[in-house]
Scaffold this motif. Structure first.
Motif, PDB file in Angstrom:
ATOM      1  N   THR A  28       0.850  -1.188   0.000  1.00  0.00           N
ATOM      2  CA  THR A  28       0.000   0.000   0.000  1.00  0.00           C
ATOM      3  C   THR A  28       0.884   1.235   0.000  1.00  0.00           C
ATOM      4  OG1 THR A  28      -1.672  -1.238   1.217  1.00  0.00           O
ATOM      5  CG2 THR A  28      -1.936   1.153   1.104  1.00  0.00           C
ATOM      6  N   PHE A  29       1.034   1.791  -1.176  1.00  0.00           N
ATOM      7  CA  PHE A  29       2.027   2.845  -1.417  1.00  0.00           C
ATOM      8  C   PHE A  29       1.904   3.999  -0.436  1.00  0.00           C
ATOM      9  CE2 PHE A  29       5.159   4.792  -3.958  1.00  0.00           C
ATOM     10  CZ  PHE A  29       4.782   6.079  -4.315  1.00  0.00           C
ATOM     11  N   ASP A  30       0.680   4.480  -0.205  1.00  0.00           N
ATOM     12  CA  ASP A  30       0.532   5.698   0.587  1.00  0.00           C
ATOM     13  C   ASP A  30       0.639   5.455   2.085  1.00  0.00           C
ATOM     14  OD1 ASP A  30      -3.105   6.062   0.136  1.00  0.00           O
ATOM     15  OD2 ASP A  30      -1.883   4.478   1.026  1.00  0.00           O
ATOM     16  N   GLU A  31       0.966   4.248   2.483  1.00  0.00           N
ATOM     17  CA  GLU A  31       1.194   3.965   3.901  1.00  0.00           C
ATOM     18  C   GLU A  31       2.688   3.912   4.228  1.00  0.00           C
ATOM     19  OE1 GLU A  31      -0.934   0.438   5.008  1.00  0.00           O
ATOM     20  OE2 GLU A  31      -2.900   1.403   4.778  1.00  0.00           O
ATOM     21  N   PHE A  32       3.494   4.218   3.242  1.00  0.00           N
ATOM     22  CA  PHE A  32       4.940   4.094   3.411  1.00  0.00           C
ATOM     23  C   PHE A  32       5.647   5.414   3.169  1.00  0.00           C
ATOM     24  CE2 PHE A  32       6.191  -0.453   3.652  1.00  0.00           C
ATOM     25  CZ  PHE A  32       4.923  -0.997   3.637  1.00  0.00           C
ATOM     26  N   GLY A  33       6.881   5.467   3.592  1.00  0.00           N
ATOM     27  CA  GLY A  33       7.808   6.468   3.114  1.00  0.00           C
ATOM     28  C   GLY A  33       8.706   5.812   2.084  1.00  0.00           C
ATOM     29  N   ILE A  34       9.068   6.548   1.070  1.00  0.00           N
ATOM     30  CA  ILE A  34       9.996   6.052   0.057  1.00  0.00           C
ATOM     31  C   ILE A  34      11.286   6.838   0.192  1.00  0.00           C
ATOM     32  CG2 ILE A  34      10.455   5.666  -2.383  1.00  0.00           C
ATOM     33  CD1 ILE A  34       8.211   3.917  -1.286  1.00  0.00           C
ATOM     34  N   GLU A  35      12.375   6.117   0.273  1.00  0.00           N
ATOM     35  CA  GLU A  35      13.665   6.723   0.581  1.00  0.00           C
ATOM     36  C   GLU A  35      14.681   6.368  -0.496  1.00  0.00           C
ATOM     37  OE1 GLU A  35      14.334   7.170   4.560  1.00  0.00           O
ATOM     38  OE2 GLU A  35      12.355   6.490   5.182  1.00  0.00           O
ATOM     39  N   PHE A  37      18.788   5.981  -1.207  1.00  0.00           N
ATOM     40  CA  PHE A  37      20.135   5.815  -0.687  1.00  0.00           C
ATOM     41  C   PHE A  37      21.085   5.747  -1.881  1.00  0.00           C
ATOM     42  CE2 PHE A  37      19.400   4.603   3.814  1.00  0.00           C
ATOM     43  CZ  PHE A  37      18.033   4.370   3.795  1.00  0.00           C
ATOM     44  N   ARG A  38      22.344   5.955  -1.597  1.00  0.00           N
ATOM     45  CA  ARG A  38      23.355   5.715  -2.619  1.00  0.00           C
ATOM     46  C   ARG A  38      24.602   5.152  -1.953  1.00  0.00           C
ATOM     47  NH1 ARG A  38      25.178  11.883  -4.442  1.00  0.00           N
ATOM     48  NH2 ARG A  38      26.208  12.447  -2.477  1.00  0.00           N
ATOM     49  N   GLN A  39      25.345   4.415  -2.744  1.00  0.00           N
ATOM     50  CA  GLN A  39      26.598   3.853  -2.272  1.00  0.00           C
ATOM     51  C   GLN A  39      27.655   4.035  -3.339  1.00  0.00           C
ATOM     52  OE1 GLN A  39      26.441  -0.201  -0.840  1.00  0.00           O
ATOM     53  NE2 GLN A  39      28.256   0.144   0.413  1.00  0.00           N
ATOM     54  N   ALA A  40      28.633   4.834  -2.996  1.00  0.00           N
ATOM     55  CA  ALA A  40      29.755   5.071  -3.903  1.00  0.00           C
ATOM     56  C   ALA A  40      30.797   3.987  -3.691  1.00  0.00           C
ATOM     57  CB  ALA A  40      30.348   6.443  -3.638  1.00  0.00           C
ATOM     58  N   PRO A  41      31.637   3.759  -4.676  1.00  0.00           N
ATOM     59  CA  PRO A  41      32.676   2.727  -4.553  1.00  0.00           C
ATOM     60  C   PRO A  41      33.541   2.963  -3.326  1.00  0.00           C
ATOM     61  CG  PRO A  41      32.525   3.502  -6.806  1.00  0.00           C
ATOM     62  CD  PRO A  41      31.654   4.404  -5.998  1.00  0.00           C
ATOM     63  N   GLY A  42      33.680   1.932  -2.514  1.00  0.00           N
ATOM     64  CA  GLY A  42      34.538   2.011  -1.344  1.00  0.00           C
ATOM     65  C   GLY A  42      33.976   2.790  -0.184  1.00  0.00           C
ATOM     66  N   LYS A  43      32.720   3.210  -0.291  1.00  0.00           N
ATOM     67  CA  LYS A  43      32.111   4.001   0.781  1.00  0.00           C
ATOM     68  C   LYS A  43      30.878   3.313   1.338  1.00  0.00           C
ATOM     69  CE  LYS A  43      33.771   8.499  -0.773  1.00  0.00           C
ATOM     70  NZ  LYS A  43      33.399   9.915  -1.047  1.00  0.00           N
ATOM     71  N   GLU A  44      30.454   3.759   2.493  1.00  0.00           N
ATOM     72  CA  GLU A  44      29.246   3.217   3.099  1.00  0.00           C
ATOM     73  C   GLU A  44      28.011   3.758   2.386  1.00  0.00           C
ATOM     74  OE1 GLU A  44      30.840   2.649   7.693  1.00  0.00           O
ATOM     75  OE2 GLU A  44      29.173   4.002   7.259  1.00  0.00           O
ATOM     76  N   ARG A  45      26.938   2.989   2.499  1.00  0.00           N
ATOM     77  CA  ARG A  45      25.671   3.440   1.929  1.00  0.00           C
ATOM     78  C   ARG A  45      25.238   4.712   2.638  1.00  0.00           C
ATOM     79  NH1 ARG A  45      21.182  -1.062   1.388  1.00  0.00           N
ATOM     80  NH2 ARG A  45      22.645  -1.715  -0.207  1.00  0.00           N
ATOM     81  N   GLU A  46      24.739   5.655   1.859  1.00  0.00           N
ATOM     82  CA  GLU A  46      24.393   6.976   2.361  1.00  0.00           C
ATOM     83  C   GLU A  46      22.918   7.263   2.105  1.00  0.00           C
ATOM     84  OE1 GLU A  46      25.665  11.646   1.400  1.00  0.00           O
ATOM     85  OE2 GLU A  46      26.139  10.042  -0.008  1.00  0.00           O
ATOM     86  N   TRP A  47      22.199   7.656   3.132  1.00  0.00           N
ATOM     87  CA  TRP A  47      20.812   8.114   2.952  1.00  0.00           C
ATOM     88  C   TRP A  47      20.850   9.483   2.312  1.00  0.00           C
ATOM     89  CZ3 TRP A  47      18.283  12.458   4.621  1.00  0.00           C
ATOM     90  CH2 TRP A  47      16.886  12.462   4.490  1.00  0.00           C
ATOM     91  N   ILE A  48      20.001   9.725   1.312  1.00  0.00           N
ATOM     92  CA  ILE A  48      20.052  11.024   0.665  1.00  0.00           C
ATOM     93  C   ILE A  48      18.722  11.769   0.660  1.00  0.00           C
ATOM     94  CG2 ILE A  48      22.085  10.554  -0.749  1.00  0.00           C
ATOM     95  CD1 ILE A  48      20.308   9.950  -3.095  1.00  0.00           C
ATOM     96  N   SER A  49      17.605  11.060   0.671  1.00  0.00           N
ATOM     97  CA  SER A  49      16.335  11.778   0.638  1.00  0.00           C
ATOM     98  C   SER A  49      15.178  10.823   0.912  1.00  0.00           C
ATOM     99  CB  SER A  49      16.128  12.422  -0.736  1.00  0.00           C
ATOM    100  OG  SER A  49      14.939  13.194  -0.779  1.00  0.00           O
ATOM    101  N   CYS A  50      14.042  11.389   1.332  1.00  0.00           N
ATOM    102  CA  CYS A  50      12.839  10.580   1.442  1.00  0.00           C
ATOM    103  C   CYS A  50      11.599  11.452   1.307  1.00  0.00           C
ATOM    104  CB  CYS A  50      12.797   9.787   2.747  1.00  0.00           C
ATOM    105  SG  CYS A  50      12.598  10.766   4.250  1.00  0.00           S
ATOM    106  N   ILE A  51      10.506  10.792   1.012  1.00  0.00           N
ATOM    107  CA  ILE A  51       9.213  11.451   0.924  1.00  0.00           C
ATOM    108  C   ILE A  51       8.175  10.611   1.655  1.00  0.00           C
ATOM    109  CG2 ILE A  51       8.734  10.390  -1.347  1.00  0.00           C
ATOM    110  CD1 ILE A  51       7.198  13.017  -2.023  1.00  0.00           C
ATOM    111  N   HIS A  52       7.382  11.303   2.474  1.00  0.00           N
ATOM    112  CA  HIS A  52       6.300  10.636   3.183  1.00  0.00           C
ATOM    113  C   HIS A  52       5.092  10.680   2.261  1.00  0.00           C
ATOM    114  CE1 HIS A  52       4.562   8.991   6.806  1.00  0.00           C
ATOM    115  NE2 HIS A  52       3.536   9.809   6.692  1.00  0.00           N
ATOM    116  N   TRP A 101       7.516   2.787   8.474  1.00  0.00           N
ATOM    117  CA  TRP A 101       7.355   3.809   9.513  1.00  0.00           C
ATOM    118  C   TRP A 101       7.197   5.193   8.899  1.00  0.00           C
ATOM    119  CZ3 TRP A 101       6.625   2.943  14.616  1.00  0.00           C
ATOM    120  CH2 TRP A 101       6.887   1.641  15.077  1.00  0.00           C
ATOM    121  N   GLY A 102       7.276   5.257   7.589  1.00  0.00           N
ATOM    122  CA  GLY A 102       7.143   6.537   6.927  1.00  0.00           C
ATOM    123  C   GLY A 102       8.463   7.278   6.884  1.00  0.00           C
TER     124      GLY A 102
END
Length: 125
Positions: A28-35, A37-52, A101-102
């Motif tokens: 159910t799309f509207d019950e979620f948040g969509i986020e 992430f990105r992961q560059a070579p050799g780096k940790e995954r990074e959160w970049i944006s989300c929408i409720h 959790w949105g």
């Protein structure tokens, strides 16, 4: 079956723009948040944006320096991430994820419920 499918990646030029899409199905799309992430070579995954999805609230990582815009088309169960003024340092695998959790701000990857397969974005100078 839950699916998140990203598209819009590829080889980009520095200074240009990209628009990634994330099409969701199986929940159910509207019950979620969509986020995003990105992961560059050799780096940790990074959160970049989300929408409720329910109310359209959006959040961004400060590291993006105002270059990103996240939006959704709820009729199409799709979230878009536009990034402008691309830099070679934006080169990464970009993934969208669904959070039951949105979206309330920066999130941890381990808290996401569903993931897309990821898409490569390469920015050349």
């Amino acid at each position: 079956e839950v699916q998140l499918v990203e598209s819009g990646g590829g080889l980009m030029q520095a200074g240009g723009s990209l628009r990634l899409s994330c099409v969701a199905s199986g929940f159910t799309f509207d019950e979620f948040g969509i986020e995003w992430f990105r992961q560059a070579p050799g780096k940790e995954r990074e959160w970049i944006s989300c929408i409720h999805i329910e109310d359209g609230d959006t959040f961004y990582a400060h590291s993006l320096e105002g270059r990103a815009t996240i939006s959704s088309d709820n009729a199409k169960n799709t979230v878009y991430l536009q990034m402008d003024s691309l830099k070679p340092s934006d080169t990464a695998v970009y993934s969208c994820a669904a959070d039951s959790w949105g979206c309330t701000g920066p999130n941890r990857a381990e808290d996401m419920d569903y993931w897309g397969q990821g898409i490569q974005v390469t920015v050349s100078s």
